[in-house]
Each structure stands twice: as structure tokens, then as C-alpha cells.
Enzyme design. Sequence first.
Site, short mmCIF file in Angstrom:
data_model
loop_
_atom_site.label_atom_id
_atom_site.label_comp_id
_atom_site.label_asym_id
_atom_site.label_seq_id
_atom_site.Cartn_x
_atom_site.Cartn_y
_atom_site.Cartn_z
CG ASP A 92 30.97 52.60 31.65
OD1 ASP A 92 30.00 53.04 32.30
OD2 ASP A 92 32.13 52.60 32.10
CB SER A 93 26.43 48.76 30.57
OG SER A 93 27.41 47.84 31.01
N GLY A 94 27.91 50.19 33.27
CA GLY A 94 28.01 50.04 34.71
C GLY A 94 28.31 48.64 35.16
N GLY A 95 28.43 47.70 34.21
CA GLY A 95 28.69 46.32 34.59
C GLY A 95 29.97 46.15 35.39
CG PHE A 96 34.75 47.41 35.55
CD1 PHE A 96 35.58 46.30 35.50
CD2 PHE A 96 35.18 48.52 36.26
CE1 PHE A 96 36.81 46.29 36.15
CE2 PHE A 96 36.41 48.53 36.90
CZ PHE A 96 37.23 47.41 36.85
CD GLN A 188 33.21 40.90 29.33
OE1 GLN A 188 34.28 40.36 29.58
NE2 GLN A 188 32.97 42.17 29.66
N GLY A 215 36.44 43.12 29.55
CA GLY A 215 37.06 42.12 30.41
C GLY A 215 38.55 41.98 30.23
CG ASP A 265 37.31 53.73 28.46
OD1 ASP A 265 37.25 53.95 29.69
OD2 ASP A 265 37.12 52.60 27.96
CB CYS A 303 54.68 68.96 25.40
SG CYS A 303 52.88 69.07 25.58
CB CYS A 305 50.04 71.21 26.35
SG CYS A 305 50.96 70.97 27.90
CB CYS A 308 54.89 72.01 28.00
SG CYS A 308 54.57 70.36 28.68
CG HIS A 334 51.61 67.38 30.01
ND1 HIS A 334 52.33 67.82 28.92
CD2 HIS A 334 52.11 66.15 30.33
CE1 HIS A 334 53.24 66.90 28.60
NE2 HIS A 334 53.12 65.89 29.44
#
Length: 375
Positions: A92-96, A188, A215, A265, A303, A305, A308, A334
Site C-alpha cells: 500500500d502507498s502509506g497514505g493511511f 476516495q 477510505g 486485506d 478445523c 489446521c 486444532c 489458526h
Amino acid sequence: MFEFEVIHKSTEHRGRIGKLKTPHGELTTPVFMPVGTQATVKTMSPDQLQALGASIILSNTYHLYLRPGHELIREAGGLHAFMNWPGAILTDSGGFQVFSLSKLTKVTDEGVLFRSHIDGSPHLFTPEKVMEIEMALGADIAMAFDVCLPYPSTYEEAALAQVRTSRWAARCRARHDRPDQALFGIVQGVAFRDLREKSAQELVAMDFPGYAVGGLSVGEPKEIMYEVLDYTVPLLPEDKPRYLMGVGSPDALWEGVARGIDMFDCVLPTRIARNGTAMTSRGRVIIRDAKYARDFSPLDPACACPTCRQYTRAYLRHLFKAGEILGLILVTYHNLFFLARMMEQIRRSLIEGTYNQAKAEFFAAYYGKAPGEIS
């Protein structure tokens, strides 16, 4: 090097299955991307991420710029080599982060002057600078630099941010020249329909290889997030991937897919794992709770995994109460495994035409509620 193809469309809603080809492998969408902010998904090794089925992860431009520095990562052979991750990466661009972590920011048409949250040193992020950083990092997908506002924001604030986001996107497009890296634009406009529509139309005209809806998940009620998606996603090209940034709760993933989102994400599954909360087929389990002290059953009997299959709730609770790192590792694994399998279930239900039924069954088991009752 970067291709996207829609291979199946739902007849129930906007959901679809896609194939996304990147320089580091092909992945099937809809997909959830674990977050490796500082070139690592916290407590997970690359081998573990591969074993649980992760095909793409996210890293953060802001954090990697400040520490260890993009030039060092370039010198190491790029982010894939630096962190020993063979799959795809999105940065990501780092804006947030610029707006959420810095104590002092000054935003102008040129860019953002901010102070590091680590040592207070001043830095200037312009669209051109962010592109230089992301190209040095060398992820498969880079995000354009945008202005991300909190919810609520005034119309005047949102309008100025939208204008700057479009102008910065054009500058990013002009500066970006790495052929083995796809650059996505970010829509945005907070929760103002006219601004979202204007943002989408301006970005689509720039012909990015993919588009994100940014946003959202910044404090607004979920019904507003879904409403924004309802009128924004149809404006984005059918033949390009659509990415909903920062969203990772199970209900929002199901709802986002139904609205045509391909990529997600969020730090949620790893963050709550480190606090002792597990996502299970019957809802969240807070493993620290006293009631699990003598519970020798698996964390989630449904599950498969390693956590579990091999460990009990009583043992996991002991690890957290004793402050042992292994507890964080096991529950993080998990949670990521749980979401990876849930996304498989989503994709399978899209193919089989049973999405709405599968969604209702999931909500009933996980939340004890029907879709539309989750706020």
C-alpha cells in the site's frame, strides 16, 4: 506479467471468480491477503504462510521507508528476496499511515509533510516519492498515493481529498515506470456518493491495471460501507481486479464478495490472535477465559489446521496466561487458516451457485444471526 481474467460470474449478485497472474505466481480471487506490515506477517514464517494457503500478502510503504529503508531493500534484491517470500506481494502507498500515525502532518497539493512516529524526524511524501519507494520495494502490485480521511468528515474536507487523490493518482501514473509491477488507483470520497462517483470516473479514465476502494472501515457503520460499495463497484471496469482496503471481518468478506470485490486485506485476524481471540466455525473464542482451563477439546473441532489437530484449548490458554510466544503463533496460524478456508468456501459456493445459502449458514453458525443483522 500482470493479467486478470474473470472466469465465472454469479447469477445471484455481483460476485465473481477471477484468475490474477503476477510475476510471482497466479492466484484465484476472491482472495484475502494477510498483512505483513514490516516485511513480516507477525509471528508467521513464510513457510507457515505457504502451508496455510496464502498466495499474496501485503506490506506497507510508510513503515518500510522509515525502517529499514527502501534503498536497503532494493540493495537486498527487493522485498521478495529480503523477506524470503516467493508469492505475490502488494504494497500500500502509506497514505493511511501518514494520516493515522503521524502526530504532525501538513497536506498541500504537492504532498504530505509529516513527522516519523518512531523518532519525530520530518519527511515529505509526494506521489513521485512514493512511486520511487514502491518501485524500489518491487512488489507485484503497488498502490497510488491517496488522501484517506476518517469517518465522519465534512463534505468540504472530502471534496478536497478527492480532488487531491485524483491529481496524485495522475502523478503516480506518470512517474511509475516499472514494467513488472502493476499500479492500482484508489477511489476516495468518504460516504458522499457524488464524490465517490467522480473519483471512480476520473481514475477509470486513467486506465489503471486495477482499482481499490479506500477510505472505508474507518469508523463508519457497516451499512454505510456496503452502500458505498453498491454504487461504487459498478463504476469500476469488469475486466480489472477490485480491492477493498483494510477489511477482514468474516461478515464483511462475504458481503464484499457479493458486491463484486476481488481482494481484501486486514490486520484483524492476526491482531486479535495476539490478544487470544480465535475465529472458529462457531464464532469467536477468547482462549484466555477461565472456562477453558480444563477444556481438552480442540480450539475448533471442525478445523483441520495443525493448531486444532495437535493442541487443546486448555494448553492454548496456558500459553497465553504464561506469556509464551507459542500461543500467539498457534492462534495466528489458526485464524489465517480459518479465513483462507472460508475464502475457499466462498469461491466454491460461487461456482456451485449456492452462495446465498452458504452465506446464511455461515452467519448462523458464526454470529447466530442472519445476514443483514450484523452491525
